[in-house]
Design a protein around this motif. Structure first.
Motif, PDB file in Angstrom:
ATOM      1  N   LEU A  42     -35.018  25.589 -14.584  1.00 29.23           N
ATOM      2  CA  LEU A  42     -34.239  24.496 -15.183  1.00 29.23           C
ATOM      3  C   LEU A  42     -33.967  23.389 -14.165  1.00 29.23           C
ATOM      4  N   SER A  43     -33.729  23.750 -12.920  1.00 32.38           N
ATOM      5  CA  SER A  43     -33.520  22.749 -11.865  1.00 32.38           C
ATOM      6  C   SER A  43     -34.774  21.916 -11.661  1.00 32.38           C
ATOM      7  N   GLN A  44     -35.927  22.574 -11.649  1.00 33.94           N
ATOM      8  CA  GLN A  44     -37.197  21.849 -11.506  1.00 33.94           C
ATOM      9  C   GLN A  44     -37.427  20.918 -12.686  1.00 33.94           C
ATOM     10  N   LEU A  45     -37.148  21.415 -13.892  1.00 36.75           N
ATOM     11  CA  LEU A  45     -37.313  20.581 -15.082  1.00 36.75           C
ATOM     12  C   LEU A  45     -36.362  19.385 -15.039  1.00 36.75           C
ATOM     13  N   ALA A  46     -35.154  19.587 -14.574  1.00 39.51           N
ATOM     14  CA  ALA A  46     -34.191  18.483 -14.468  1.00 39.51           C
ATOM     15  C   ALA A  46     -34.739  17.385 -13.562  1.00 39.51           C
ATOM     16  N   ILE A  47     -35.370  17.784 -12.475  1.00 45.71           N
ATOM     17  CA  ILE A  47     -35.973  16.799 -11.557  1.00 45.71           C
ATOM     18  C   ILE A  47     -37.114  16.066 -12.255  1.00 45.71           C
TER      19      ILE A  47
END
Length: 91
Positions: A42-47
């Motif tokens: 989810l953190s990667q997708l947020a970026i």
């Protein structure tokens, strides 16, 4: 080869043998390592989505499935904690 993070998120949540949402639905507990992996995705997708105006329907569908289960789980944890605290105070 680039990993499709949305598809991988779906695999983590629903499509693997140890999928998080199914285990939560049946009350089988929370796998912290699985949660950590999902948070990393989810953190990667947020970026990736930071400057996008919209996200894929597939991602939205996963979020729709996550929300009620996570809310129910949090509510259950809250009730158990409150009950334990009450029992501690009574004793």
């Amino acid at each position: 080869m680039e990993i499709d993070l949305v598809k991988y998120l779906g695999d983590l949540l629903l499509h693997q043998n140890d999928e998080l949402l199914i285990k939560l639905r049946i009350g089988d507990g929370l796998d912290k390592s699985k949660v950590d992996e999902i948070c990393a995705v989810l953190s990667q997708l947020a970026i990736e989505w930071e400057n996008d105006e919209k996200i894929s329907k597939e991602a939205v569908d996963y979020f729709i499935q996550i929300d009620p289960i996570m809310n129910a789980t949090l509510e259950s944890i809250f009730r158990e904690t409150a009950s334990r605290n009450l029992n501690t105070i009574k004793n």
